[in-house]
Design a protein around this motif. Structure first.
Motif, PDB file in Angstrom:
ATOM      1  N   VAL A   1      43.836  36.812  46.075  1.00 36.86           N
ATOM      2  CA  VAL A   1      44.469  35.729  46.833  1.00 36.86           C
ATOM      3  C   VAL A   1      44.597  34.492  45.939  1.00 36.86           C
ATOM      4  CG1 VAL A   1      43.817  36.431  49.161  1.00 36.86           C
ATOM      5  CG2 VAL A   1      42.211  35.118  47.798  1.00 36.86           C
ATOM      6  N   VAL A   2      45.762  33.802  46.050  1.00 35.04           N
ATOM      7  CA  VAL A   2      45.948  32.615  45.202  1.00 35.04           C
ATOM      8  C   VAL A   2      45.038  31.500  45.702  1.00 35.04           C
ATOM      9  CG1 VAL A   2      47.549  30.811  44.472  1.00 35.04           C
ATOM     10  CG2 VAL A   2      48.347  33.166  44.637  1.00 35.04           C
ATOM     11  N   ARG A   3      44.275  30.943  44.798  1.00 38.63           N
ATOM     12  CA  ARG A   3      43.522  29.733  45.131  1.00 38.63           C
ATOM     13  C   ARG A   3      43.717  28.743  43.992  1.00 38.63           C
ATOM     14  NH1 ARG A   3      36.954  30.553  43.989  1.00 38.63           N
ATOM     15  NH2 ARG A   3      37.187  30.808  41.752  1.00 38.63           N
TER      16      ARG A   3
ATOM     17  N   ILE B   1      46.172  24.746  26.512  1.00 36.15           N
ATOM     18  CA  ILE B   1      46.983  25.664  27.311  1.00 36.15           C
ATOM     19  C   ILE B   1      46.241  25.982  28.612  1.00 36.15           C
ATOM     20  CG2 ILE B   1      48.145  27.913  27.316  1.00 36.15           C
ATOM     21  CD1 ILE B   1      47.914  27.893  24.237  1.00 36.15           C
ATOM     22  N   PHE B   2      46.963  25.921  29.731  1.00 31.21           N
ATOM     23  CA  PHE B   2      46.402  26.352  31.008  1.00 31.21           C
ATOM     24  C   PHE B   2      47.157  27.594  31.463  1.00 31.21           C
ATOM     25  CE2 PHE B   2      45.824  21.682  31.008  1.00 31.21           C
ATOM     26  CZ  PHE B   2      44.443  21.667  31.022  1.00 31.21           C
ATOM     27  N   GLY B   3      46.446  28.546  32.048  1.00 29.72           N
ATOM     28  CA  GLY B   3      47.144  29.743  32.522  1.00 29.72           C
ATOM     29  C   GLY B   3      46.391  30.404  33.645  1.00 29.72           C
ATOM     30  N   GLY B   4      47.135  30.947  34.590  1.00 29.55           N
ATOM     31  CA  GLY B   4      46.492  31.670  35.687  1.00 29.55           C
ATOM     32  C   GLY B   4      47.200  32.986  35.914  1.00 29.55           C
ATOM     33  N   ARG B   5      46.729  33.679  36.903  1.00 30.65           N
ATOM     34  CA  ARG B   5      47.264  34.976  37.294  1.00 30.65           C
ATOM     35  C   ARG B   5      48.185  34.701  38.469  1.00 30.65           C
ATOM     36  NH1 ARG B   5      44.936  40.328  36.620  1.00 30.65           N
ATOM     37  NH2 ARG B   5      43.388  39.694  35.097  1.00 30.65           N
ATOM     38  N   ARG B   6      49.495  34.620  38.216  1.00 31.48           N
ATOM     39  CA  ARG B   6      50.431  34.266  39.276  1.00 31.48           C
ATOM     40  C   ARG B   6      51.593  35.249  39.316  1.00 31.48           C
ATOM     41  NH1 ARG B   6      50.263  29.069  41.436  1.00 31.48           N
ATOM     42  NH2 ARG B   6      51.795  29.969  42.852  1.00 31.48           N
ATOM     43  N   ALA B   7      51.730  35.960  40.436  1.00 30.83           N
ATOM     44  CA  ALA B   7      52.785  36.961  40.581  1.00 30.83           C
ATOM     45  C   ALA B   7      54.171  36.315  40.667  1.00 30.83           C
ATOM     46  CB  ALA B   7      52.517  37.805  41.818  1.00 30.83           C
TER      47      ALA B   7
ATOM     48  N   GLY C   1      46.675  27.341  39.536  1.00 30.82           N
ATOM     49  CA  GLY C   1      46.368  28.276  40.613  1.00 30.82           C
ATOM     50  C   GLY C   1      46.226  29.656  40.024  1.00 30.82           C
ATOM     51  N   SER C   2      45.484  30.514  40.698  1.00 24.69           N
ATOM     52  CA  SER C   2      45.307  31.871  40.189  1.00 24.69           C
ATOM     53  C   SER C   2      44.873  32.793  41.307  1.00 24.69           C
ATOM     54  CB  SER C   2      44.258  31.863  39.074  1.00 24.69           C
ATOM     55  OG  SER C   2      44.326  33.064  38.337  1.00 24.69           O
ATOM     56  N   GLU C   3      45.261  34.060  41.164  1.00 26.85           N
ATOM     57  CA  GLU C   3      44.786  35.048  42.140  1.00 26.85           C
ATOM     58  C   GLU C   3      43.345  35.394  41.800  1.00 26.85           C
ATOM     59  OE1 GLU C   3      47.893  37.863  41.376  1.00 26.85           O
ATOM     60  OE2 GLU C   3      49.346  36.364  42.016  1.00 26.85           O
ATOM     61  N   THR C   4      42.488  35.453  42.808  1.00 21.03           N
ATOM     62  CA  THR C   4      41.058  35.679  42.570  1.00 21.03           C
ATOM     63  C   THR C   4      40.815  37.069  41.962  1.00 21.03           C
ATOM     64  OG1 THR C   4      40.907  36.336  44.887  1.00 21.03           O
ATOM     65  CG2 THR C   4      40.179  34.115  44.339  1.00 21.03           C
ATOM     66  N   THR C   5      39.733  37.174  41.180  1.00 23.48           N
ATOM     67  CA  THR C   5      39.404  38.412  40.457  1.00 23.48           C
ATOM     68  C   THR C   5      37.983  38.855  40.815  1.00 23.48           C
ATOM     69  OG1 THR C   5      38.410  37.256  38.600  1.00 23.48           O
ATOM     70  CG2 THR C   5      40.785  37.625  38.496  1.00 23.48           C
TER      71      THR C   5
ATOM     72  N   PHE D   1      41.886  29.635  31.089  1.00 28.79           N
ATOM     73  CA  PHE D   1      42.356  30.600  32.077  1.00 28.79           C
ATOM     74  C   PHE D   1      41.149  30.905  32.969  1.00 28.79           C
ATOM     75  CE2 PHE D   1      44.761  32.799  28.289  1.00 28.79           C
ATOM     76  CZ  PHE D   1      45.578  31.694  28.130  1.00 28.79           C
ATOM     77  N   PRO D   2      41.342  31.026  34.284  1.00 28.70           N
ATOM     78  CA  PRO D   2      40.201  31.336  35.156  1.00 28.70           C
ATOM     79  C   PRO D   2      39.499  32.635  34.744  1.00 28.70           C
ATOM     80  CG  PRO D   2      42.072  30.624  36.461  1.00 28.70           C
ATOM     81  CD  PRO D   2      42.572  30.779  35.055  1.00 28.70           C
ATOM     82  N   SER D   3      38.345  32.889  35.331  1.00 30.27           N
ATOM     83  CA  SER D   3      37.565  34.082  35.019  1.00 30.27           C
ATOM     84  C   SER D   3      38.429  35.339  35.144  1.00 30.27           C
ATOM     85  CB  SER D   3      36.379  34.187  35.984  1.00 30.27           C
ATOM     86  OG  SER D   3      35.555  33.060  35.837  1.00 30.27           O
ATOM     87  N   ALA D   4      38.268  36.224  34.174  1.00 30.88           N
ATOM     88  CA  ALA D   4      38.988  37.504  34.145  1.00 30.88           C
ATOM     89  C   ALA D   4      40.506  37.333  34.141  1.00 30.88           C
ATOM     90  CB  ALA D   4      38.548  38.414  35.288  1.00 30.88           C
ATOM     91  N   CYS D   5      40.987  36.280  33.452  1.00 36.25           N
ATOM     92  CA  CYS D   5      42.437  36.048  33.332  1.00 36.25           C
ATOM     93  C   CYS D   5      42.911  36.035  31.887  1.00 36.25           C
ATOM     94  CB  CYS D   5      42.821  34.756  34.042  1.00 36.25           C
ATOM     95  SG  CYS D   5      42.698  34.895  35.835  1.00 36.25           S
ATOM     96  N   GLY D   6      42.105  36.534  30.959  1.00 32.96           N
ATOM     97  CA  GLY D   6      42.635  36.789  29.630  1.00 32.96           C
ATOM     98  C   GLY D   6      42.156  35.924  28.478  1.00 32.96           C
ATOM     99  N   LYS D   7      41.067  35.154  28.636  1.00 35.65           N
ATOM    100  CA  LYS D   7      40.610  34.309  27.520  1.00 35.65           C
ATOM    101  C   LYS D   7      40.138  35.146  26.332  1.00 35.65           C
ATOM    102  CE  LYS D   7      37.693  31.989  30.013  1.00 35.65           C
ATOM    103  NZ  LYS D   7      38.093  32.618  31.277  1.00 35.65           N
ATOM    104  N   THR D   8      39.252  36.119  26.605  1.00 38.70           N
ATOM    105  CA  THR D   8      38.713  36.909  25.496  1.00 38.70           C
ATOM    106  C   THR D   8      39.847  37.624  24.766  1.00 38.70           C
ATOM    107  OG1 THR D   8      36.641  37.192  26.676  1.00 38.70           O
ATOM    108  CG2 THR D   8      37.072  38.736  24.893  1.00 38.70           C
TER     109      THR D   8
END
Ligand code: GTP
Ligand code: SPV
Ligand code: MN
Length: 597
Positions: A445-447, A403-409, A432-436, A255-262
């Motif tokens: 913003v989704v990148r 598993i892949f995961g991002g922050r997607r509304a 894709g994920s919204e930046t944190t 999961f991208p930075s600040a998207c829930g890995k820990t």
């Protein structure tokens, strides 16, 4: 220059001694300290840091061994625009990285390093990424003028004499050089030289910019080494799922930075899952290679957690709260009147008399945050009540699912399984994920953040995709591949409760990986059949779960088109199989809509 005050190097490794001498000539410190990793040294460094105002003691009764650090307010996150991959050609770094020619970078930074440690102490930090003695582990030496870095590296890595012992007389070590300078963003550069196994970092004192074992070595240099040596260095947590019968299944998740890995790596299953247990192997980075039995094995190169503080509570992540209750360095959190720490999303109401992350009295009516959104804790892995007993295993743990995961509304369903390996690599490549707040820049913003590695891949992203595709030929028992999305929204609210409830999704993933539950085929992947996702005891309306799991053709068409723009931006190294995969999925939408001719 007068010779610096120094101790006799605690090694006879002439490669190392010569390099340290060279860096000493460049940076001209007053003092040189070789770190041994001992308890005595920790006490001494901590005392010095407190005297210099770098660390502030917290309430030692509530939080024994814990300290607060406030960074320069201009230096609170990774700086992707100032991070460079310095390969002989620009093509080797690829279109997603900033590039500088190695000679230009060395020249530019040498000017900044020249005399940068005059009046200061140089710490020589030997460290190992990975379990001591593991064939996958790597030795690094970080030279720094920051005692904060030395204390953090002590938590985050296996640091000190044991690293020198593992290195012996070898010349195979990462050469990391770091100086805070005057912490000026105009003179801040994080440069990687993959061919030289070297990292030079100046002008920052923060996290991933300066704890060189982490993002710089374990991911940017690591991914380059992985490509050359046939293994994978990934921005992934590693966890073990234990069933009530004692069956263990290991998964790795990007999961991208600040998207829930820990949070995912330390999850406590809800009541419904009595007898199930999650064991943490790692919370941020996985090094994976093919084992003798043809399965993919993962180790966590780190030895501590540099975790996001905001949102961490006894409700969301009790294991993290226990992990950070002692011997932890907090960076940029708020402080209560009695020397406790506080951040947005911690348990209970906001205490009165808070001091904010910049050391100012906090006005609770202000729209600002008391803790910086990217405030962090640095805590020893051994504090974690859920630490896997295999976290030190030199061979690592066998991975059954990725598993892949991002922050997607929108668009991305709660969970979906890839049809096969190429499709799985496609899911990673199109993540894709919204930046944190974990990196500087606009938030939300989704990148595209392929494999959650966009800021961390040390070479050409197209070649990185190709490397993943090639691994299919090496791995006999391929892990099954999934995407998840805990962050889908309706009317501005998260549809899925997340955190511990993610166990429900993980259970389905484990059952799919072990080929013992069915699925429903959508045009884009397998999703749970009605009734297969265990929702018992979950107190949310069924329509909300339907919305969270929904797959909408129109949304997917937009998504696939946007993925196409990203693929095109990769240029000539973009693997054809992934573009064909994308076109196939688009054609499937056409076919369903009767337009595929
Ligand atoms: P890095 O350390 O930057 O790599 O971050 P990470 O991927 O480890 O993310 P972390 O677990 O620290 O979570 C980041 C933020 O996301 C925190 O504020 C969490 O509270 C929040 N978060 C984590 N898991 C969930 C979830 O399942 N649902 C929701 N809504 N938020 C979550
Ligand atoms: C991340 O941003 O993914 C982190 C924090 O884990 S840092 O170490 O700053 O990279
Ligand atoms: Mn991370």
């Amino acid at each position: 220059m007068t010779a610096p005050e120094t101790q006799k190097p605690p090694t006879t490794n002439t490669n190392l001694i010569n390099w340290v001498n060279e860096m000493t000539k460049l940076t001209k410190p007053d003092r040189i300290v070789w770190c041994d990793g001992s308890e005595e040294e920790k006490v001494r460094f901590t005392k010095q840091a407190v005297e210099q105002g770098i660390l502030e003691p917290l309430n030692q009764e509530k939080l024994p061994g814990c300290y607060l650090h406030r960074s320069n307010p201009n230096d609170v996150a990774r700086v992707e625009n100032l991070t460079f991959i310095c390969t002989p050609t620009k093509d080797e770094a690829g279109p997603t990285n900033n590039w500088m020619a190695p000679k230009d970078a060395y020249d530019k930074l040498a000017k900044l390093f020249d005399g940068s440690m005059t009046g200061r102490t140089m710490y020589v930090i030997p460290y190992v990424m990975g379990p001591i003695g593991s064939p996958m582990s790597k030795v690094g030496i970080e030279i720094t003028d920051s005692v904060y870095v030395a204390l953090n590296m002590r938590i985050m890595t296996r640091m000190g004499t044991k690293a020198l012992t593992m290195l012996g007389d070898s010349n195979d070590f990462n050469r990391g050089l770091h100086s805070v300078l005057d912490c000026n963003p105009e003179r801040r550069f994080i440069c990687h030289f993959p061919q030289d196994n070297t990292i030079w970092s100046v002008g920052s004192g923060y996290g991933g910019n300066v704890l060189l074992g982490k993002k710089c070595l374990a991911l940017r240099i690591g991914s380059y080494l992985g490509k050359t040596e046939g293994w994978l260095a990934e921005h992934m947590l590693i966890l073990g799922v234990e069933s009530p019968e004692g069956e263990m299944t290991y998964v790795a998740a990007a999961f991208p930075s600040a998207c829930g890995k820990t949070n995912f790596a330390m999850m406590i299953p809800p009541k419904r899952f009595k007898g199930w247990k999650i064991w943490t192997v790692g919370d941020d980075i996985a090094w994976m290679k093919v084992g003798e039995d043809g399965r993919l094995y993962a180790i966590n190169p780190e030895h501590g957690y540099f975790g996001v503080a905001p949102g961490t509570s006894n409700e969301s992540n009790p294991n993290a709260m226990k992990t950070t209750a002692r011997d932890t360095i907090f960076t940029n959190v708020a402080r209560t009147a009695d020397g406790d720490v506080w951040w947005e999303g911690k348990d209970g109401p906001m205490p009165a008399d808070l001091t904010d992350w910049q050391g100012r009295p906090f006005n609770s009516r202000s729209s600002e945050k008391a803790a910086h959104p990217n405030s962090r804790f640095t805590a020893p892995a051994t504090n974690n009540p859920a630490l896997s007993k295999f976290s030190d295993d030199p061979e690592g743990v066998p991975i059954s699912a990725i598993i892949f995961g991002g922050r997607r509304a929108t668009t991305i369903p709660l969970v979906m399984q890839a049809f096969n390996w190429v499709h799985g690599v496609f899911l990673g490549a199109t993540l894709g994920s919204e930046t944190t707040a974990a990196a500087t820049g606009k938030v939300g913003v989704v990148r595209r953040d392929p494999f959650a590695m966009l800021p961390f891949c040390g070479y050409n992203m197209g070649e990185y995709f190709a490397h993943w595709l090639q691994m299919q030929g090496k791995i006999q028992t391929l892990p099954k591949v999934f995407i998840v999305n805990w962050f889908r929204k309706k009317d501005g609210k998260f549809l899925w409760p997340g955190f511990g409830e993610n166990m429900r999704v993980l259970k389905w993933i484990v059952d799919r990986a072990r080929l013992r539950v069915g699925g429903h085929e959508t045009p884009f992947g397998w999703v749970p059949k009605a009734g297969d996702l265990d929702l018992s005891g979950l107190n949310i309306p069924h329509e909300q779960v339907d919305d969270a799991t929904n797959v909408d053709l129109a949304e997917w068409r937009t998504e696939l088109e946007s993925q196409g723009e990203f693929f095109a931006s990769i240029g000539p190294t973009m693997p054809r199989s992934l573009e064909l995969q994308r076109e196939l999925l688009l054609a499937r939408i056409d076919a369903i809509q009767g337009k595929d001719a």
